[in-house]
Design a protein around this motif. Structure first.
Motif, short mmCIF file in Angstrom:
data_model
loop_
_atom_site.label_atom_id
_atom_site.label_comp_id
_atom_site.label_asym_id
_atom_site.label_seq_id
_atom_site.Cartn_x
_atom_site.Cartn_y
_atom_site.Cartn_z
N GLU A 86 28.85 54.24 0.67
CA GLU A 86 28.12 53.16 -0.26
C GLU A 86 27.54 52.29 0.06
N LEU A 87 26.34 51.62 -0.57
CA LEU A 87 24.60 50.46 0.18
C LEU A 87 24.74 49.87 -1.38
N TRP A 88 23.47 49.24 -0.69
CA TRP A 88 23.14 48.48 -1.34
C TRP A 88 21.77 48.35 -2.05
N VAL A 89 21.03 48.15 -3.01
CA VAL A 89 19.88 48.46 -3.38
C VAL A 89 19.23 47.47 -3.80
N THR A 90 17.89 47.35 -3.59
CA THR A 90 17.19 46.24 -4.90
C THR A 90 15.79 46.53 -5.83
N VAL A 91 15.77 46.19 -7.28
CA VAL A 91 14.86 47.01 -8.39
C VAL A 91 13.66 46.28 -7.94
N LYS A 92 13.68 44.83 -7.69
CA LYS A 92 12.71 43.87 -7.74
C LYS A 92 12.12 44.17 -6.02
N PRO A 93 11.14 44.56 -5.73
CA PRO A 93 11.02 44.21 -3.73
C PRO A 93 10.43 43.19 -3.74
N TYR A 94 10.51 42.28 -4.48
CA TYR A 94 9.84 41.03 -4.05
C TYR A 94 10.48 39.61 -4.19
N GLU A 95 11.48 40.48 -4.69
CA GLU A 95 12.95 38.99 -4.89
C GLU A 95 13.68 38.80 -3.69
N ASN A 96 12.97 37.82 -3.01
CA ASN A 96 13.51 36.51 -1.88
C ASN A 96 14.11 37.65 -0.54
N ARG A 97 12.62 38.44 -0.27
CA ARG A 97 13.09 39.51 0.51
C ARG A 97 12.54 38.52 2.47
N THR A 98 13.64 39.18 2.72
CA THR A 98 14.11 38.51 4.53
C THR A 98 12.48 39.53 4.72
N PRO A 99 12.13 38.82 5.75
CA PRO A 99 11.10 39.71 7.34
C PRO A 99 11.64 40.68 7.52
N ARG A 100 12.69 41.25 7.38
CA ARG A 100 13.18 42.53 7.62
C ARG A 100 13.43 43.69 7.11
N GLY A 101 13.50 43.23 5.53
CA GLY A 101 14.28 43.80 4.56
C GLY A 101 15.13 43.71 3.23
N GLY A 102 16.33 42.65 3.88
CA GLY A 102 16.74 42.06 2.78
C GLY A 102 16.63 41.02 1.60
N ALA A 103 17.94 40.64 1.35
CA ALA A 103 17.56 40.26 -0.19
C ALA A 103 18.00 38.37 0.23
N LEU A 104 17.68 37.73 0.90
CA LEU A 104 18.02 36.30 0.63
C LEU A 104 18.76 35.78 -0.25
N TYR A 105 20.37 35.03 -0.01
CA TYR A 105 21.00 34.19 -0.71
C TYR A 105 20.87 33.03 -0.23
N GLY A 106 19.83 32.00 -0.77
CA GLY A 106 19.28 31.09 -0.22
C GLY A 106 19.84 29.64 -0.38
N SER A 107 20.72 29.91 -2.48
CA SER A 107 21.18 28.74 -3.14
C SER A 107 22.37 29.38 -4.00
N TYR A 108 23.14 28.39 -4.45
CA TYR A 108 23.57 29.44 -5.59
C TYR A 108 23.24 29.89 -6.97
N THR A 109 22.43 29.32 -7.03
CA THR A 109 21.16 30.38 -7.88
C THR A 109 20.07 31.00 -7.94
#
Length: 628
Positions: free
Chosen positions: A228-251
């Protein structure tokens, strides 16, 4: 943080929220069992069975209005078949959807351990019983999956065109993640009408069992051993410099995340290997499922191809003259039964990626025979094998200190007896030994004649009798000397997040029950640090380790209470604050916190594991350098 991926049994019952329709409430009161519903006898069941459409079964809430009831002759086109594992079955979908965007047009037909005889493109009618299956059971807090069980299937025709998949994209998925749960239903969203235009979880639920597709999407969670793997369909949503998706708060749950699995057996189509930042190109198409490990999942009958974006493991710079380099590294249940390659890879990371720190606090060092549960608690063979591998990799001849736990009293894998261990380079730093520390005797703080602070035991355990540390790793405190200056380091491995509800839980916001213990643990460590600072307000104190909680959590706030500590990860740019990737969210679990005297330091979350499919550990090590 990672759960077992073995198939889970059917749950015992679906919880009854107050806001459910009368039909649903009646079904639940009758004793609805997920996978084995309590229904009337055969004669009454036949009498009650009705010919309905799939959208009638799915309804406009998360719980079917027909839950617990038999249905007859449900028509649909087979859109996907799961012919392996213990939860076999197939999905059917309406030929023509209704006009209500809240009602799904697809549903799963559960055949248990029996391999379905249908294939994609078959037109079928299905009779059976509508049930709500909760992956992981009711205690998991998961939403339920609507399905038809005990099916009788009739194939009407074959070779039909599949219904046109719904395109899931940045345009269609709402930014808001979930509605607030109904207080009258204990915070559950189960009885709330779905609003797919307003909330991501409602949108995904409105497509449960439906054929969907995504276009080219960025990988935000590396492929794993469970294919299994995870993708995002939102290219600019909380993007990290290395390509991840940052979880920066409970919301900031990152609503564009979607798990990808394959419906095609691995023997026929190997699952692709991908790292964070890679791209799943082209079209990936299949059925939207819901399962225990991550919730909404695209079960793909056709997978796109992975384009490697060349993600590299980071390397810390060498420390400068006069800098003390301190690292923390969770080495994931390391013991002598692990292959030598794991020891070698971890050792190489210490030498090359961390630049051979002066002090390394290790978490999850297991005893000398690992998970064998025979009363052995010593870990000298484990540490020796690791330090030998570091020397072989060109690193220093580290010495080490630790305290063995009582057998099976510190949590973790039964028999493994994980603990924290200090490695230190005797060419650069000296260890201040004060004998007497053991599993149950607490270390304390005294004042020196020169007005400084000192530990009564070094190494010594902090507050081990406190109930906060029951079945959990006790903090390990030690006193070091670097160029004549005293430095206190407290190595930690706080309680895990096991038992917390997932982001896709039926309760919104989800219940994070594990925080209670970590909050108490943080208060215990904070009180000990304050003892040191009371004896010497200028003392250099580092609290390091796998805190198992975020930099914005109540746990971290408790650690820092009264200004005793500062979370050094907050010195990093916001989008680089992560040490772990869970279900496509890049997040902080590992931390180093500093006392007020440590004003100038260099901090690095060294990304070498969490973003990669090939991992030596699931955690990234943390490194701090300062001049005492």
């Amino acid at each position: 943080m990672v759960s077992s991926h073995s198939p889970s049994p059917f749950s015992s019952a679906v919880p009854r929220p107050a806001a459910l329709s009368a039909a649903v409430a009646t079904a639940l009161a009758a004793g609805l069992l997920a996978g084995a519903p309590a229904v009337a006898g055969p004669a009454e069941r036949t009498e009650r069975a009705a010919a309905v459409s799939i959208h009638d079964i799915q309804g406009s809430t998360r719980i079917s209005p027909l839950a617990g009831q038999p249905v007859a002759g449900v028509p649909g086109i087979v859109t996907g078949v799961r012919g392996y594992g213990s939860a076999r079955g197939f999905w059917i979908q309406e030929r023509v959807p209704d006009a209500d965007p809240a009602t799904s047009e697809g549903v799963f037909v559960f055949t248990g351990s029996t391999t379905p005889s249908v294939k994609a493109g078959d037109e079928v009618t299905v009779s059976g019983t509508v049930t709500e299956y909760i992956p992981g059971g009711t205690s998991s807090g998961n939403q339920s999956l609507t399905q038809i069980t005990r099916p009788t299937v009739t194939v009407v025709s074959s070779g039909n065109a599949l219904p046109e998949p719904v395109t899931v994209s940045a345009r269609t998925v709402p930014d808001a993640y979930a509605p607030q749960g109904d207080p009258a239903a204990g915070g559950s969203v189960n009885g709330l009408p779905l609003n797919p235009g307003a909330y991501a979880l409602d949108y995904y639920e409105s497509l449960e069992g439906t054929s969907v597709r995504i276009g080219t999407s960025r990988v935000v969670g590396a492929s794993d051993p469970y294919s299994e793997l995870w993708v995002t369909v939102k290219p600019y949503e909380n993007r990290t410099p290395r390509g991840g998706a940052l979880y920066g708060s409970y919301t900031s749950q990152n609503s564009g995340r979607l798990k990808i699995q394959s419906l095609v057996p691995l023997a026929e189509q190997p699952f692709p290997t991908a790292n964070v930042g890679d791209v799943l190109t082209g079209t990936t198409e299949g059925v939207l499922d819901f399962n225990q490990f991550g919730g909404y999942t695209l079960a793909a009958r056709a997978l796109g191809e992975v384009r490697d974006r060349g993600l590299k493991r980071e390397q810390a710079r060498p420390h400068r003259s006069g800098e003390l380099a301190v690292a923390t590294y969770n080495v994931e249940n390391l013991d002598p039964t692990d292959p030598q390659t794991k020891f070698d890879s971890l050792a190489k990371a210490v030498v090359e990626n961390l630049a051979s720190p002066d002090i390394v606090a290790l978490e999850e060092i297991q005893d000398n025979n690992g998970k064998k549960n025979d009363g052995v608690v010593a870990a000298d063979e484990t540490v020796r094998k690791f330090t030998d591998a570091i020397v072989a990799a060109g690193g220093p001849a580290y010495e080490w200190r630790s305290i063995s736990p009582e057998n099976n009293k510190d949590g973790g894998e039964p028999g493994g007896n994980i603990r924290q261990v200090f490695l230190f380079n005797p060419e650069r730093v000296s260890f201040t030994d004060r004998a007497g520390g053991d599993a149950t005797t607490p270390t304390d703080v005294t004042s020196t004649r020169r007005g400084g602070a000192a530990l009564t035991l070094s190494p010594g355990r902090v507050d081990p009798a406190n109930p906060a540390w029951e079945s959990s790793r006790k903090p390990l405190a030690a006193e070091f000397s670097f160029r004549g200056e005293t430095v206190f380091v407290i190595a930690n491995h706080f309680g895990s997040k096991g038992g917390d509800e997932g982001l896709t839980a039926h309760r919104q916001p989800p219940n994070r029950s594990s925080e209670v213990k970590r909050l108490q643990q943080a208060q215990s460590v904070n009180a000990f640090v304050k003892k040191i600072l009371k004896a010497d307000r200028r003392a250099d104190v580092l609290v390091v380790g796998d805190i198992n909680d975020f930099e914005f959590s109540a746990t971290t706030q408790a650690l820092t209470d009264g200004g005793a500590l500062y979370p050094a990860v907050k010195s990093l740019p916001r989008k680089d604050r992560y040490s772990y990737v869970f279900q496509g969210n890049s997040q902080v679990l590992d931390q180093i916190l500093t006392s007020p005297s440590i004003r100038n330091f260099s901090y690095d979350s060294v990304h070498i594991n969490a973003e990669f499919s090939d991992q030596n550990s699931d955690h990234d090590p943390q490194l701090l350098r300062f001049r005492p």
